[in-house]
Design an enzyme around this catalytic site. Sequence first.
Site, mmCIF file in Angstrom:
data_model
loop_
_atom_site.group_PDB
_atom_site.id
_atom_site.type_symbol
_atom_site.label_atom_id
_atom_site.label_comp_id
_atom_site.label_asym_id
_atom_site.label_seq_id
_atom_site.Cartn_x
_atom_site.Cartn_y
_atom_site.Cartn_z
ATOM 1 C CB THR A 278 -3.526 22.411 7.379
ATOM 2 O OG1 THR A 278 -4.182 21.603 8.350
ATOM 3 C CG2 THR A 278 -2.090 22.640 7.792
ATOM 4 C CG ASP B 152 -18.554 14.956 3.790
ATOM 5 O OD1 ASP B 152 -17.759 15.749 3.284
ATOM 6 O OD2 ASP B 152 -19.129 15.136 4.870
ATOM 7 C CB SER C 276 -8.601 13.400 -1.423
ATOM 8 O OG SER C 276 -8.068 14.644 -1.055
#
Lengths: 513, 513
Positions: free
Chosen positions: B224, B277, B285
């Site tokens: 983002t 992952d 996080s």
Amino acid sequence: MSIHQPPAANAVHAAGSVLRARRLGIDTYQHLVVYLRRDSPVCRAEGFEAQSRIELICGALTVTATLNVADSELLELDEAGLSDASWRALGVRDGTPVQLRHAAPLQSFAAVRAKLQGRPFDDAALLAVAQDIVAGRYSDIHLATLITACSGSHLDLAETIALTRAMVAVGQRMQWPAEVVVDKHCVGGLPGNRTTLLVVPIVAACGLIMPKTSSRAITSPAGTADTMEVLAPVSLEVEQMRQVVRREGGCIAWGGGVALSPADDILIRVERALELDSDGLLVASVLSKKVAAGATHVLIDIPWGRTAKVRSEQAARQLANRLEACGQALGLHVRCVLSDGSQPVGSGIGPAQEALDVLAVLRGQDDAPQDLRQRALTLAGLLLELGGKAAQGQGEALALQTLESGAAWRKFQGICAAQGGMRELPQACCSQVLTARHGGRVVAIDNRKLSTLAKLAGAPRAAAAGLRFHAPLGTVLTPGQPLLTLYAETPGELRYALDYAETQSALVTVEDA
Amino acid sequence: MSIHQPPAANAVHAAGSVLRARRLGIDTYQHLVVYLRRDSPVCRAEGFEAQSRIELICGALTVTATLNVADSELLELDEAGLSDASWRALGVRDGTPVQLRHAAPLQSFAAVRAKLQGRPFDDAALLAVAQDIVAGRYSDIHLATLITACSGSHLDLAETIALTRAMVAVGQRMQWPAEVVVDKHCVGGLPGNRTTLLVVPIVAACGLIMPKTSSRAITSPAGTADTMEVLAPVSLEVEQMRQVVRREGGCIAWGGGVALSPADDILIRVERALELDSDGLLVASVLSKKVAAGATHVLIDIPWGRTAKVRSEQAARQLANRLEACGQALGLHVRCVLSDGSQPVGSGIGPAQEALDVLAVLRGQDDAPQDLRQRALTLAGLLLELGGKAAQGQGEALALQTLESGAAWRKFQGICAAQGGMRELPQACCSQVLTARHGGRVVAIDNRKLSTLAKLAGAPRAAAAGLRFHAPLGTVLTPGQPLLTLYAETPGELRYALDYAETQSALVTVEDA
């Protein structure tokens, strides 16, 4: 479904971007680094950025390096600056044209990710991993992740066998004109346990072929190769090693010099920094080197103890089973011996200090450490039996006779001479005696802390650094009595080790005598 | 038992070795590197060698750097050359005195080794790990090992909560003069899913406080923050962010700029390179950033699908439970939404391409991607309900009204202006259309391969790089029909992405229509 691919793209790719090599004189240890100007047309056309993984191509050689970007006048726009490691890997000269392109995606790493999600490695995956490691395609973080994925007991027997085979496949493999070629190994973790330097001359003096290759220290203050190196050159090429063995029946060489298991050599550098142990990596490391060295019969010493590398008898038995089973799959006769790992062997820790102990035993000095001598005789005896030079139960007597007659000492001198000449032991410039503050009987010794202390003092890189330990189990100490002597090659390192000693209260444990 | 320590040693240590700082103009990305001459007295006295970990001390600041050794005339004997990252970390000028000494042993890493042997992390261990990470004491291989130890589902709930708390503890924490502060997050893995840039202006236009911080891409072609950055500055300092939120009610800032969870920012760099992952790292996080940003109510979007980051509904539910439980432990109201992760959202993949889609929705263009629009309305509606601005079931209607009235578009422009001014979209210099070779109906899309393709083209670093995808599920393709358009900022990267596309046969799967 498929994709239309314009034919021009590959032609452009094959051409790549060519720059002139320039040695920058920067030592990054084994890291391959390439330096480019940020405003160089190549950086901009290719979209290279700091830390990009880049393939450097020169003639038939391709290596993968990490990019550092120079904003300053260190380089010309058309130069590719090379770190010492990149320079050596490519074998170029100033001005040699080097082609640069993005490194291809690291396909074999997908198997490492899958392993972390619980999917075991298969043979093909581990071969691809080993190939990519040897080609330098694994960056440090990829190596660290692989090692972590293999740590502890995360590799099963099938994976361990596959990894061993893969490591053998990507290196050289030696052959000897003999039906029986013996070897030994100690899984380590016991400071000062330098029996190899005694076993090789004993069994070679008895006529066995023992082309011994050893690694440098992984997490210890000295590996066999480090200790032998203070006495004679160990970085032998394959042909030199062959000549030494032809002449003397045995050698004690550094395995990395003959590239017998080059993937292992690369992994060991990162394992050392992480101080991570792994049964699977250990077995693959040991046995890949034995297979590659052409051994047929291998004796493996597994010291165990609370602060040894292997901490319990059960863990030692598990490891022995794994070594024997993996050896069998690879066509090796492997015999494991469990031994006492409760305290250091001999008095010296660190390359030069351990070499002193070895010389004392070989020369039959009165002050020779008896524990080291006895271990070496036991192992040499078993190896003489395994190799068919002595009947069951008769090996140790033959070993003793070979040591006491001086034959082993003469053989050791012969091996040193054949490897390039025996050396004077290096002297430490700085030393410091640490003394006991309280009296009592020594009932426990922390091998790991002693090792750390010797490493902080500079061992194994600084060959004269390390320590001599004066208080084996059972010693009755009085306050002020010397506990150990620290040796360093620089004041900074001595200070660093002393700082550590100050914060550690349990190097040895005493009870009222 | 204790050790006698000569009092002089500490005095020497405190003094250390002092050199003059010099900026070498070498960009090693985030790696702190220090360059010393091999023949410098400091190198020799301290026993420094290539790749030694060295503490650099300047005033109250101490950072840990890796040593590169210069054999050439790059430096004077009394100079410590600094890479750009070291230079920034120390904030020095040419000639500033810098003290150097060996880095202390990394005590907190013992907990990582223990974890690999099956011992769970405790709270104190994870706090020490986070402190050491932020202090720069973890080298890349330590970071890679930690990430690997935490990968997959290796962290349990208690460890995840402890890690989240530790990450919050070592960074800044913001406070807002409002009882309700909302936030949203998408766990990612779905290319183009840029709903945040729509949700923030919608809910802020409705009066909610939404100080949104986002990360840059971890393993995706755009985060983002990357997409927002092509439209407005996102590297806001804490005070700037406060001003934007005071004026507009919301912001879309890069989290790393405000150091809300600096340990996470360091881990993310290595996670990105490894493409590993971890449920535990993901939860820590996300939630550490939300707590640090001062959020009270958080909506989390979990797209799942065969090639999304979360691959099954079961895995999505597990992650949702973990996020909600961990949120509760930290005093956050967390609500998770599972969503369709079978194909990209919108048409664009890569920062600029995704920004185009966002602008089309905000401006109400006819060609706006309806799937992106609908997802944003759903999420904004839920957030309006969670934040108390709409009754249960009424949120989406309010969101729709806010979008259609132009209020959201005006709010977005206001936020961009407050963050430093709206930007022109960057243009890619190179593009290439990939076409379908065979006809048929698209029945599956490989999100991961599309992401890889966009990354190879340069996204997210090259903001204009990426792709537009023209064949969503259900599209009936004829041979030669455009499948996607690739964009790159350099010919090298376009070529590199095309090479990859050529070797991949299943970007999309078609069946006879």
